[in-house]
Design a protein around this motif. Sequence first.
Motif, PDB file in Angstrom:
ATOM      1  N   UNK A  94       0.828  -1.207   0.000  1.00 41.81           N
ATOM      2  CA  UNK A  94       0.000   0.000   0.000  1.00 41.81           C
ATOM      3  C   UNK A  94       0.861   1.256   0.000  1.00 41.81           C
ATOM      4  N   UNK A  95       1.965   1.224   0.736  1.00 40.80           N
ATOM      5  CA  UNK A  95       2.842   2.390   0.804  1.00 40.80           C
ATOM      6  C   UNK A  95       3.506   2.662  -0.535  1.00 40.80           C
ATOM      7  N   UNK A  96       3.913   1.612  -1.239  1.00 34.27           N
ATOM      8  CA  UNK A  96       4.602   1.767  -2.522  1.00 34.27           C
ATOM      9  C   UNK A  96       3.647   1.832  -3.708  1.00 34.27           C
ATOM     10  N   UNK A  97       2.360   1.610  -3.436  1.00 31.22           N
ATOM     11  CA  UNK A  97       1.319   1.720  -4.462  1.00 31.22           C
ATOM     12  C   UNK A  97       1.459   0.678  -5.566  1.00 31.22           C
ATOM     13  N   UNK A  98       2.040  -0.457  -5.201  1.00 32.29           N
ATOM     14  CA  UNK A  98       2.190  -1.607  -6.102  1.00 32.29           C
ATOM     15  C   UNK A  98       2.610  -2.793  -5.239  1.00 32.29           C
ATOM     16  N   UNK A  99       2.408  -4.037  -5.718  1.00 35.14           N
ATOM     17  CA  UNK A  99       2.840  -5.203  -4.935  1.00 35.14           C
ATOM     18  C   UNK A  99       4.332  -5.131  -4.642  1.00 35.14           C
ATOM     19  N   UNK A 100       4.694  -5.343  -3.392  1.00 35.80           N
ATOM     20  CA  UNK A 100       6.094  -5.287  -3.006  1.00 35.80           C
ATOM     21  C   UNK A 100       6.812  -6.522  -3.537  1.00 35.80           C
ATOM     22  N   UNK A 101       8.052  -6.340  -3.992  1.00 33.68           N
ATOM     23  CA  UNK A 101       8.790  -7.494  -4.501  1.00 33.68           C
ATOM     24  C   UNK A 101       9.342  -8.309  -3.333  1.00 33.68           C
ATOM     25  N   UNK A 102       9.547  -9.590  -3.568  1.00 28.33           N
ATOM     26  CA  UNK A 102       9.910 -10.520  -2.500  1.00 28.33           C
ATOM     27  C   UNK A 102      11.258 -10.188  -1.859  1.00 28.33           C
ATOM     28  N   UNK A 103      12.212  -9.748  -2.664  1.00 34.23           N
ATOM     29  CA  UNK A 103      13.532  -9.451  -2.096  1.00 34.23           C
ATOM     30  C   UNK A 103      13.448  -8.313  -1.083  1.00 34.23           C
ATOM     31  N   UNK A 104      12.631  -7.308  -1.398  1.00 32.13           N
ATOM     32  CA  UNK A 104      12.490  -6.196  -0.452  1.00 32.13           C
ATOM     33  C   UNK A 104      11.741  -6.659   0.794  1.00 32.13           C
ATOM     34  N   UNK A 105      10.722  -7.498   0.601  1.00 31.01           N
ATOM     35  CA  UNK A 105       9.978  -8.010   1.750  1.00 31.01           C
ATOM     36  C   UNK A 105      10.902  -8.780   2.694  1.00 31.01           C
ATOM     37  N   UNK A 106      11.801  -9.561   2.132  1.00 31.44           N
ATOM     38  CA  UNK A 106      12.718 -10.323   2.975  1.00 31.44           C
ATOM     39  C   UNK A 106      13.679  -9.402   3.726  1.00 31.44           C
ATOM     40  N   UNK A 107      14.034  -8.268   3.129  1.00 26.44           N
ATOM     41  CA  UNK A 107      14.878  -7.312   3.856  1.00 26.44           C
ATOM     42  C   UNK A 107      14.114  -6.714   5.035  1.00 26.44           C
ATOM     43  N   UNK A 108      12.811  -6.528   4.872  1.00 26.87           N
ATOM     44  CA  UNK A 108      11.995  -6.050   5.993  1.00 26.87           C
ATOM     45  C   UNK A 108      11.908  -7.099   7.093  1.00 26.87           C
ATOM     46  N   UNK A 109      11.796  -8.338   6.682  1.00 23.83           N
ATOM     47  CA  UNK A 109      11.725  -9.407   7.680  1.00 23.83           C
ATOM     48  C   UNK A 109      13.028  -9.536   8.457  1.00 23.83           C
ATOM     49  N   UNK A 110      14.135  -9.207   7.821  1.00 25.61           N
ATOM     50  CA  UNK A 110      15.402  -9.237   8.555  1.00 25.61           C
ATOM     51  C   UNK A 110      15.419  -8.155   9.638  1.00 25.61           C
ATOM     52  N   UNK A 111      14.840  -6.988   9.322  1.00 22.23           N
ATOM     53  CA  UNK A 111      14.726  -5.939  10.338  1.00 22.23           C
ATOM     54  C   UNK A 111      13.853  -6.426  11.489  1.00 22.23           C
ATOM     55  N   UNK A 112      12.757  -7.085  11.150  1.00 23.71           N
ATOM     56  CA  UNK A 112      11.862  -7.636  12.176  1.00 23.71           C
ATOM     57  C   UNK A 112      12.599  -8.658  13.036  1.00 23.71           C
ATOM     58  N   UNK A 113      13.351  -9.551  12.414  1.00 21.89           N
ATOM     59  CA  UNK A 113      14.063 -10.594  13.167  1.00 21.89           C
ATOM     60  C   UNK A 113      15.087  -9.994  14.126  1.00 21.89           C
ATOM     61  N   UNK A 114      15.799  -8.966  13.662  1.00 26.90           N
ATOM     62  CA  UNK A 114      16.790  -8.322  14.532  1.00 26.90           C
ATOM     63  C   UNK A 114      16.094  -7.710  15.740  1.00 26.90           C
ATOM     64  N   UNK A 115      14.977  -7.050  15.498  1.00 28.82           N
ATOM     65  CA  UNK A 115      14.241  -6.434  16.607  1.00 28.82           C
ATOM     66  C   UNK A 115      13.751  -7.483  17.598  1.00 28.82           C
TER      67      UNK A 115
END
Length: 671
Positions: free
Chosen positions: A268-289
């Motif tokens: 929704x923020x990017x106004x298009x489906x997010x690509x998987x590689x970027x999603x996985x980078x977000x999940x790495x931030x989540x895992x670190x937290x």
Amino acid sequence: MMRSRMDDLNCVRRRFSGDRAKLVFGMRRFVLVRGCVVVFLAWCITCAGVRSGWAQPGMEKDPLSFDAQIRSIVRYNCYGCHNDDEASGEVNLARDENPGLLRKHRKTWIKVREVVESREMPPDDELSDDKREKLIAYLDKTLDQIDCESFANPYTTTARRLTRIEYEQTVRRLTGLDLMLTEDFSPDPVSFGFAGLGATVGISEVQVEQYADAAKRITTALQESRETESRAFDNWFGQRLRHHSKTDLEAKQQTQHAERVLRKFASEAFRRPVDESYLQSLMRVYDVARRQEQDEVAAIAAAMRGVLMSPRFFMRIEQSRVDAPEAYPVDDFDLATRLSFFLWSGPPDSVLLKLAGEGRINDERVLRKQVRRMLRDERVVEGLVANFFGQWLQLNHIDQHTVNVDRYPGFDQALRTAISGEPRRVLTEMVRKDLPVITLIDAKFTYVNQRLAKHYGYPFSEESDSEGFVRIATPDRRRGGLLTTAALLMLTSDPGRTNVPRRGNFVAGTYFGDPPPPPPPGVPELGEQADSGDRPLRELLEEHRKNPACASCHAKMDPLGFALENFDATGRWRTEDAGANIDASGELSSGETFAGVIELKDVLLRNKSKLIRHMTERMLVYALGRSLQTQDECVVRDAVSAADSHGDRLSAIVETIVLSFAFRNRFETSW
């Protein structure tokens, strides 16, 4: 030219003798004569259409031949004051002595045509009727020669950073929270009358820090909404996490939940489906937290912050084909974004994104249907109404306008708020109900609240909207339409008095699309006499116009401004100025006369095509995010024609812009 070549031949004869010399001479004569012919022909070809002496055979009989008929007219009547050394009014016409350049500087020559037809120029009526008609006909023929079938370059803008208004609305629609984040943001750059056009937008280190701070405030507010705005919290984190920060779910289930949330949020923020590689980078931030023992909500928020700091959120960066040598259709999701920011000043909704995902949004029938839906939607109020009309008509400046309360003691903040609310509601009805564009000139209704009704001298009904406004039928044509709202009348006045030239300039620029040039340097203001209010403004301006440097422009502005003199600097009706009855009559350079605002409205309605054309040009600049190019004239013509065929409805203009080649295509400037 031929004489100089024969002189060369005679020189050769004198230098050579005998048979050998004759042979050499013969060869050289052949070379020289052949060279002469070649040079002569090349010179003729180069100068064809430039020097009247070399006009094509028969062209001297063509009444619209530039060489034989038109050049002498503009050279004698125009170039004397509009040349490289003396560009009167900052207009240089002599630079276009080659007629091929007229279309390159098309907008300038359109103005030339208008002032010649209206007899504003040349001054003192120096041009005979026959020559005037020839010049107008030639310009019509020349300027209309645009190949509308061979568009090759939509002149795609660079990536556009969201304006402050667009950023606020994007955050509001993403989170459901109204956070007022941009009050401390750097001002938006303005170009061609609008904020955030592509060529004017960059990003500085200070702005990067501002976006980082805003991202932190957004995610903090989302987390805190657990207690204050449960709907916003539930939408992103879920009811489970609102009631229990710690759960018995397994770590794998928690991770899956976080991934679903972040996929939806980033898309929704990017106004298009997010690509998987970027999603996985977000999940790495989540895992670190999570490894740092932050709870689920805090860990998801940390990844969300990364999304909000991405240029893909606060800028409109379109998908490109760097290897494409030609223009190509814009990506479907980018087209949805172009459309939503044009009409709503915010991100596309689920309907547009669904159509983009299905690959159907670029279908002409689909686009027409979506335009009509979006114009009816309430989101158009904060979009086209507030952002396009607000900037074009300068209505966004009402809060900053100063009024002299000593001269107008009845003016207060309540009246300022009421004055601001009237045009917004009139424009909203025009847009959402698809009323004719001439509502900008005249209408049989307006909106008032109790404070504004008192200011206008109208009775007031208690049945009003949530902000106290009610729609009323205007008792006469002095009110109704945008032109005579207190908002526009106040904005075109000085703090303590009306300003006839400024009002006239606004009408000439907005309703006729023909604003006078800025005053030359050193021209004195009306000064303290006007501010004192001791003498009628018409009397002072008549003296001011005795200055030859002022006369021509004031002749265009002042009659239009005088027609509005019955309205004081706060838009209230009056009949006297400095103790004298107001003379609201005027005459345009075209010979049209009028007395008062009602007859001025009639003049404007007879010339409504000029308003529609000018508004279309401004809207096209706003929609495309760039200045207009020569080929954009084709879109303007199509839009004006569509409006004429559909009762001057705004929707016809908007549909034409959205369906245009420039709006639906990209071109890589590297080619």
